[in-house]
Design an enzyme around this catalytic site. Structure first.
Site, PDB file in Angstrom:
ATOM      1  N   GLU A 180       2.066  -3.800  17.080  1.00 48.39           N
ATOM      2  CA  GLU A 180       0.110  -3.267  18.508  1.00 48.39           C
ATOM      3  C   GLU A 180      -0.784  -4.266  17.653  1.00 48.39           C
ATOM      4  O   GLU A 180      -0.563  -4.869  16.140  1.00 48.39           O
ATOM      5  CB  GLU A 180       0.099  -2.012  17.357  1.00 48.39           C
ATOM      6  CG  GLU A 180       0.845  -1.032  18.766  1.00 48.39           C
ATOM      7  CD  GLU A 180       0.443   0.377  17.716  1.00 48.39           C
ATOM      8  OE1 GLU A 180      -0.513   1.165  17.409  1.00 48.39           O
ATOM      9  OE2 GLU A 180       0.910   1.127  18.658  1.00 48.39           O
ATOM     10  N   HIS A 239      -1.253   1.448  -4.252  1.00 48.98           N
ATOM     11  CA  HIS A 239      -2.054   2.786  -3.651  1.00 48.98           C
ATOM     12  C   HIS A 239      -0.943   3.636  -4.900  1.00 48.98           C
ATOM     13  O   HIS A 239      -0.681   4.951  -4.600  1.00 48.98           O
ATOM     14  CB  HIS A 239      -1.417   2.944  -1.735  1.00 48.98           C
ATOM     15  CG  HIS A 239      -2.972   2.395  -1.597  1.00 48.98           C
ATOM     16  ND1 HIS A 239      -2.734   2.218  -0.269  1.00 48.98           N
ATOM     17  CD2 HIS A 239      -4.372   1.813  -2.274  1.00 48.98           C
ATOM     18  CE1 HIS A 239      -4.480   1.936  -0.194  1.00 48.98           C
ATOM     19  NE2 HIS A 239      -4.508   1.671  -0.825  1.00 48.98           N
ATOM     20  N   ALA A 277       8.703  -4.719  12.065  1.00 52.28           N
ATOM     21  CA  ALA A 277       9.688  -5.099  10.396  1.00 52.28           C
ATOM     22  C   ALA A 277      11.469  -5.617  10.366  1.00 52.28           C
ATOM     23  O   ALA A 277      11.392  -6.842  10.442  1.00 52.28           O
ATOM     24  CB  ALA A 277       8.538  -4.928   9.742  1.00 52.28           C
ATOM     25  N   GLN A 290       0.710  -0.600  -0.191  1.00 52.74           N
ATOM     26  CA  GLN A 290       0.362   0.407  -0.256  1.00 52.74           C
ATOM     27  C   GLN A 290       0.490   1.394   0.376  1.00 52.74           C
ATOM     28  O   GLN A 290       0.451   2.542   0.003  1.00 52.74           O
ATOM     29  CB  GLN A 290      -1.035   0.300   1.009  1.00 52.74           C
ATOM     30  CG  GLN A 290      -2.182  -0.962   1.461  1.00 52.74           C
ATOM     31  CD  GLN A 290      -2.569  -1.395   2.559  1.00 52.74           C
ATOM     32  OE1 GLN A 290      -3.273  -0.652   3.111  1.00 52.74           O
ATOM     33  NE2 GLN A 290      -1.792  -2.019   3.619  1.00 52.74           N
TER      34      GLN A 290
HETATM   35  C1  BJW Z   1       4.977  -1.189  12.498  1.00 52.74           C
HETATM   36  C2  BJW Z   1       5.620  -0.937  12.509  1.00 52.74           C
HETATM   37  C3  BJW Z   1       7.012  -1.299  12.705  1.00 52.74           C
HETATM   38  C4  BJW Z   1       4.686   1.330  12.467  1.00 52.74           C
HETATM   39  N1  BJW Z   1       7.255  -3.019  12.707  1.00 52.74           N
HETATM   40  N2  BJW Z   1       4.534  -1.951  11.719  1.00 52.74           N
HETATM   41  C5  BJW Z   1     -15.338  -0.827   2.451  1.00 52.74           C
HETATM   42  C6  BJW Z   1     -15.927  -0.698   4.723  1.00 52.74           C
HETATM   43  C7  BJW Z   1     -15.138   0.780   4.130  1.00 52.74           C
HETATM   44  C8  BJW Z   1     -14.571   2.130   3.846  1.00 52.74           C
HETATM   45  C9  BJW Z   1     -14.983   1.555   2.576  1.00 52.74           C
HETATM   46  C10 BJW Z   1     -14.640   0.348   2.230  1.00 52.74           C
HETATM   47  N3  BJW Z   1     -13.958   0.281   0.792  1.00 52.74           N
HETATM   48  C11 BJW Z   1     -14.254   1.496   0.216  1.00 52.74           C
HETATM   49  C12 BJW Z   1     -14.271   2.155   0.918  1.00 52.74           C
HETATM   50  C13 BJW Z   1     -13.573   3.684   1.561  1.00 52.74           C
HETATM   51  C14 BJW Z   1     -11.630   4.026   1.770  1.00 52.74           C
HETATM   52  C15 BJW Z   1     -11.984   2.999   3.227  1.00 52.74           C
HETATM   53  O1  BJW Z   1     -11.405   1.978   3.286  1.00 52.74           O
HETATM   54  N4  BJW Z   1     -11.826   3.526   4.141  1.00 52.74           N
HETATM   55  C16 BJW Z   1     -11.258   3.521   5.335  1.00 52.74           C
HETATM   56  C17 BJW Z   1     -10.711   4.338   6.388  1.00 52.74           C
HETATM   57  C18 BJW Z   1     -12.890   3.047   6.156  1.00 52.74           C
HETATM   58  N5  BJW Z   1     -10.891   3.176   0.748  1.00 52.74           N
HETATM   59  C19 BJW Z   1     -10.922   3.720  -0.739  1.00 52.74           C
HETATM   60  O2  BJW Z   1     -11.583   5.076  -0.748  1.00 52.74           O
HETATM   61  C20 BJW Z   1     -10.008   3.145  -1.209  1.00 52.74           C
HETATM   62  N6  BJW Z   1     -11.236   3.176  -2.962  1.00 52.74           N
HETATM   63  C21 BJW Z   1     -11.770   2.200  -3.099  1.00 52.74           C
HETATM   64  O3  BJW Z   1     -12.374   1.343  -2.517  1.00 52.74           O
HETATM   65  O4  BJW Z   1     -12.732   2.894  -4.146  1.00 52.74           O
HETATM   66  C22 BJW Z   1     -13.672   2.292  -4.459  1.00 52.74           C
HETATM   67  C23 BJW Z   1     -15.120   3.318  -3.404  1.00 52.74           C
HETATM   68  C24 BJW Z   1     -14.917   4.163  -3.295  1.00 52.74           C
HETATM   69  C25 BJW Z   1     -15.687   4.366  -1.996  1.00 52.74           C
HETATM   70  C26 BJW Z   1     -16.764   4.001  -1.393  1.00 52.74           C
HETATM   71  C27 BJW Z   1     -16.920   3.206  -2.341  1.00 52.74           C
HETATM   72  C28 BJW Z   1     -15.863   2.042  -2.663  1.00 52.74           C
HETATM   73  C29 BJW Z   1      -9.100   4.078  -1.634  1.00 52.74           C
HETATM   74  C30 BJW Z   1      -8.030   3.754  -0.877  1.00 52.74           C
HETATM   75  C31 BJW Z   1      -6.418   4.713  -0.498  1.00 52.74           C
HETATM   76  C32 BJW Z   1      -5.907   5.054   0.251  1.00 52.74           C
HETATM   77  N7  BJW Z   1      -5.392   6.617   0.304  1.00 52.74           N
HETATM   78  C33 BJW Z   1      -4.025   6.181   1.351  1.00 52.74           C
HETATM   79  C34 BJW Z   1      -3.096   7.105   1.015  1.00 52.74           C
HETATM   80  C35 BJW Z   1      -2.008   7.012  -0.495  1.00 52.74           C
HETATM   81  C36 BJW Z   1      -1.645   8.718  -0.685  1.00 52.74           C
HETATM   82  C37 BJW Z   1      -0.807   8.516   0.134  1.00 52.74           C
HETATM   83  O5  BJW Z   1       0.591   8.559   0.196  1.00 52.74           O
HETATM   84  O6  BJW Z   1      -0.799  10.375   0.168  1.00 52.74           O
HETATM   85  O7  BJW Z   1      -3.187   5.134   1.371  1.00 52.74           O
HETATM   86  S1  BJW Z   1      -4.901   6.637   3.056  1.00 52.74           S
HETATM   87  C38 BJW Z   1      -3.105   6.006   3.893  1.00 52.74           C
HETATM   88  O8  BJW Z   1      -4.056   4.929   4.568  1.00 52.74           O
HETATM   89  C39 BJW Z   1      -2.593   5.134   2.179  1.00 52.74           C
HETATM   90  C40 BJW Z   1      -2.237   3.650   3.048  1.00 52.74           C
HETATM   91  O9  BJW Z   1      -1.985   3.015   2.276  1.00 52.74           O
HETATM   92  C41 BJW Z   1      -3.556   3.512   3.690  1.00 52.74           C
HETATM   93  C42 BJW Z   1      -3.474   1.815   4.481  1.00 52.74           C
HETATM   94  O10 BJW Z   1      -2.347   2.652   5.855  1.00 52.74           O
HETATM   95  P1  BJW Z   1      -0.867   1.444   6.155  1.00 52.74           P
HETATM   96  O11 BJW Z   1      -0.632   1.436   5.686  1.00 52.74           O
HETATM   97  O12 BJW Z   1      -2.323   0.461   7.266  1.00 52.74           O
HETATM   98  O13 BJW Z   1      -0.836   2.366   7.438  1.00 52.74           O
HETATM   99  P2  BJW Z   1      -0.923   3.126   8.997  1.00 52.74           P
HETATM  100  O14 BJW Z   1      -0.548   4.012   9.344  1.00 52.74           O
HETATM  101  O15 BJW Z   1      -2.702   3.201   8.837  1.00 52.74           O
HETATM  102  O16 BJW Z   1      -0.477   1.489   9.848  1.00 52.74           O
HETATM  103  C43 BJW Z   1       0.809   0.781   9.882  1.00 52.74           C
HETATM  104  C44 BJW Z   1       0.519  -0.036  10.488  1.00 52.74           C
HETATM  105  O17 BJW Z   1       1.973  -0.344  11.019  1.00 52.74           O
HETATM  106  C45 BJW Z   1      -0.095  -0.101  11.974  1.00 52.74           C
HETATM  107  O18 BJW Z   1      -0.528  -1.212  12.709  1.00 52.74           O
HETATM  108  C46 BJW Z   1       1.274   0.197  13.208  1.00 52.74           C
HETATM  109  O19 BJW Z   1       1.247  -0.460  14.753  1.00 52.74           O
HETATM  110  C47 BJW Z   1       2.334  -0.675  12.355  1.00 52.74           C
HETATM  111  N8  BJW Z   1       3.983  -0.247  12.269  1.00 52.74           N
HETATM  112  N9  BJW Z   1       5.865   0.630  12.979  1.00 52.74           N
HETATM  113  C48 BJW Z   1       5.923  -3.566  11.819  1.00 52.74           C
HETATM  114  N10 BJW Z   1       8.409  -1.018  13.100  1.00 52.74           N
END
Ligand code: BJW
Length: 248
Positions: free
Chosen positions: A221, A116, A237, A98
């Protein structure tokens, strides 16, 4: 638990690793959620949606320029490097990330889907198939924004935008199809450094499990995925993945 994960991997042909921001945390790239996360300081609605870009493209470019400046000095860490080596360790290995930081590619991963997008590319805001790598555009840097320098534009005249997937936007359908196929067919899925909270990617571990795969979570976590994982390796990681590799 490390030995059990190693045993599961030793018997596996098809392995999928799914990474999130946590894998780059030890390279100094901020995560989104949790302590120090970007969404603690900034509102996603103002910066990472198509509506935000339509409203204030200069602000969005400035934010992505600041993000790029942080990532530019980051280096792949031990976790990225282990996953790059896993490509030659398993007969069928696919890395789904991602992350937009490009660190997996810099670590040497090639069997890779950047679900992403990539912060180092830009694309035309009018015609998404017109994609430009970093050498083909400039501007949108924090300083340029402060001095009123024009924003980067496509040769067609429309504004360029970062080639990343914002909230409310669809992921590339070919990428999703490739990822879904691999997730459904894998023997083991490693979910590493993701909060498993953003869809559709957050659904992949459960999809793999339903299809018979073993799911391993690597995270510092607990996450919503933790109760569904077969194995949980709690720790950074960059330490956990080398420890797994050492047991293979
Ligand atoms: C460690 C560590 C170490 C720390 N070792 N671990 C179904 C249900 C509900 C909602 C939706 C759904 N389908 C779609 C949606 C809407 C939405 C969504 O999911 N919303 C949720 C918030 C509920 N999704 C979308 O809009 C997506 N599009 C889509 O589905 O299109 C069709 C559609 C549209 C609208 C409605 C329905 C369908 C697109 C999502 C795009 C996400 N974009 C981002 C920004 C990207 C660009 C940028 O970088 O600026 O992507 S948001 C951000 O979150 C980024 C990431 O890739 C993404 C995920 O985050 P990630 O990677 O998990 O990071 P963190 O910070 O959350 O977690 C880090 C983890 O690491 C933590 O757990 C720590 O504990 C851990 N950690 N240090 C190991 N050393």
């Amino acid at each position: 638990m490390l030995d059990q994960v190693a045993a599961a991997l030793k018997g596996a042909r098809r392995v999928v690793a799914l990474t999130g921001a946590g894998i780059s945390a030890e390279s100094g790239v901020p995560t989104f959620r949790g302590a120090g996360g970007l969404w603690r300081r900034f509102r996603a609605e103002d910066l990472a949606t198509p509506e935000a870009f339509a409203r204030d493209p200069a602000l969005v470019w400035e934010w992505y320029g600041w993000r790029r400046s942080q990532i530019a000095t980051a280096l792949p860490n031990a976790g990225h490097l282990v996953l790059a080596r896993f490509e030659s360790r398993f007969p069928d290995f696919l890395l789904l990330t991602q992350n937009v930081d490009g660190l997996h590619r810099r670590a040497g991963s090639r069997s890779l889907v950047e679900l992403h997008g990539n912060i180092w590319r830009a694309r035309c805001s009018a015609e998404p198939s017109r994609v430009f790598d970093q050498t083909a555009w400039s501007g949108g840097e924090p300083l340029a924004a402060a001095t009123g320098e024009p924003l980067p534009r496509c040769p067609c005249g429309a504004l360029l935008r970062p080639d990343v997937v914002w909230f409310g936007e669809s992921l590339n359908p070919d990428d999703v199809a490739r990822a879904t196929r691999a997730v459904r067919e894998c023997d083991v899925l490693l979910a590493i450094g993701t909060s498993a909270s953003v869809y559709p990617v957050a659904a992949f571990p459960a999809m793999a499990r339903r299809a018979g795969a073993r799911v391993v979570e690597v995270n510092v976590e607990a996450t919503p995925l933790t109760p569904q994982a077969d194995f949980v390796l709690r720790g950074p990681a960059g330490t956990v993945l080398p420890a797994v590799e050492a047991r293979l």
